[in-house]
Design an enzyme around this catalytic site. Structure first.
Site, PDB file in Angstrom:
ATOM      1  N   GLU A 153      55.953 -38.423  10.425  1.00  0.00           N
ATOM      2  CA  GLU A 153      57.040 -39.574  10.551  1.00  0.00           C
ATOM      3  C   GLU A 153      58.304 -38.584  10.484  1.00  0.00           C
ATOM      4  O   GLU A 153      59.496 -38.588  10.904  1.00  0.00           O
ATOM      5  CB  GLU A 153      57.075 -40.687   9.558  1.00  0.00           C
ATOM      6  CG  GLU A 153      55.689 -41.413  10.039  1.00  0.00           C
ATOM      7  CD  GLU A 153      54.439 -41.005   9.358  1.00  0.00           C
ATOM      8  OE1 GLU A 153      53.655 -41.763   9.300  1.00  0.00           O
ATOM      9  OE2 GLU A 153      54.593 -40.022   8.731  1.00  0.00           O
ATOM     10  N   CYS A 181      53.432 -43.150   4.324  1.00  0.00           N
ATOM     11  CA  CYS A 181      53.045 -42.896   2.738  1.00  0.00           C
ATOM     12  C   CYS A 181      54.427 -43.368   2.321  1.00  0.00           C
ATOM     13  O   CYS A 181      55.146 -44.077   3.029  1.00  0.00           O
ATOM     14  CB  CYS A 181      52.781 -41.420   2.628  1.00  0.00           C
ATOM     15  SG  CYS A 181      54.583 -40.485   2.961  1.00  0.00           S
ATOM     16  N   HIS A 240      55.777 -34.560   6.946  1.00  0.00           N
ATOM     17  CA  HIS A 240      54.581 -35.452   7.090  1.00  0.00           C
ATOM     18  C   HIS A 240      54.903 -35.821   8.662  1.00  0.00           C
ATOM     19  O   HIS A 240      56.082 -35.567   9.109  1.00  0.00           O
ATOM     20  CB  HIS A 240      54.678 -36.763   6.541  1.00  0.00           C
ATOM     21  CG  HIS A 240      54.063 -36.541   5.312  1.00  0.00           C
ATOM     22  ND1 HIS A 240      53.764 -37.571   4.522  1.00  0.00           N
ATOM     23  CD2 HIS A 240      53.472 -35.446   4.535  1.00  0.00           C
ATOM     24  CE1 HIS A 240      53.173 -37.280   3.270  1.00  0.00           C
ATOM     25  NE2 HIS A 240      53.020 -35.942   3.380  1.00  0.00           N
ATOM     26  N   SER A 256      49.085 -44.835   8.677  1.00  0.00           N
ATOM     27  CA  SER A 256      49.800 -45.843   8.027  1.00  0.00           C
ATOM     28  C   SER A 256      50.784 -44.682   7.127  1.00  0.00           C
ATOM     29  O   SER A 256      50.310 -43.967   6.437  1.00  0.00           O
ATOM     30  CB  SER A 256      49.068 -46.482   6.876  1.00  0.00           C
ATOM     31  OG  SER A 256      49.841 -47.477   5.978  1.00  0.00           O
ATOM     32  N   CYS A 260      57.493 -41.463   3.722  1.00  0.00           N
ATOM     33  CA  CYS A 260      57.995 -41.711   5.182  1.00  0.00           C
ATOM     34  C   CYS A 260      58.260 -43.303   5.344  1.00  0.00           C
ATOM     35  O   CYS A 260      59.290 -43.651   6.018  1.00  0.00           O
ATOM     36  CB  CYS A 260      56.575 -41.655   6.068  1.00  0.00           C
ATOM     37  SG  CYS A 260      56.361 -39.757   6.046  1.00  0.00           S
TER      38      CYS A 260
END
Length: 150
Positions: free
Chosen positions: A56, A83, A54, A81, A86
């Site tokens: 991040e 998950c 992802h 936002s 992350c």
């Protein structure tokens, strides 16, 4: 909101657009310490055939190995936002501040971050909402795979 938050989130948006141009999901992130970007990343699950990259996670990977006290001086910026995965990494590395572009297309465990002392700021940017909502509309199967929904 701090004065440079919008600037750094715009850098995360650049990462999101780069990821989309390269065939992936348009989510981007940057890691900032002392007003300097020390890591950049975008969602690379498709490009790298990865289950964990992802935005991040990619950003943290690209920042390289840091000392524990370094993470405590950082802010991570993400167009979306974070998950559960992350958010777990944010808590694991004690990153005290998270700035997101939006949480309407997806809302991660923000309350869990708050409860664990993370300062989470949502800039609620229309650009972030539109980039991702357009992608979701055109690629729902890929989106649902990314957030693990059948």
């Amino acid at each position: 909101m701090k004065k440079d938050d919008l600037y750094f989130l715009k850098e995360a948006i650049k990462e999101a657009k780069l990821g989309q141009r390269n065939g992936g999901l348009p989510i981007g992130s940057v890691l900032v310490k002392n007003n300097i970007i020390i890591g950049r990343g975008h969602n690379r699950r498709v490009q790298e055939d990865s289950v964990i990259l992802h935005a991040e996670m990619s950003c943290l990977e690209n920042a390289g190995r840091l000392k524990a006290h370094d993470y405590k001086q950082c802010t991570i910026y993400s167009t979306l936002s974070p998950c559960d995965m992350c958010s777990g990494a944010i808590l694991l590395y004690n990153i005290p501040r998270v700035v997101i572009g939006e949480n309407e297309n997806f809302k991660g465990p923000e309350e869990y971050l708050y409860e664990n002392g993370v300062d989470l700021v949502n800039l609620n940017l229309e650009e972030c909402k539109t980039i991702l909502s357009d992608f979701i509309y055109k690629n729902p199967i890929l989106w649902y795979e990314d957030i693990c929904i059948e």
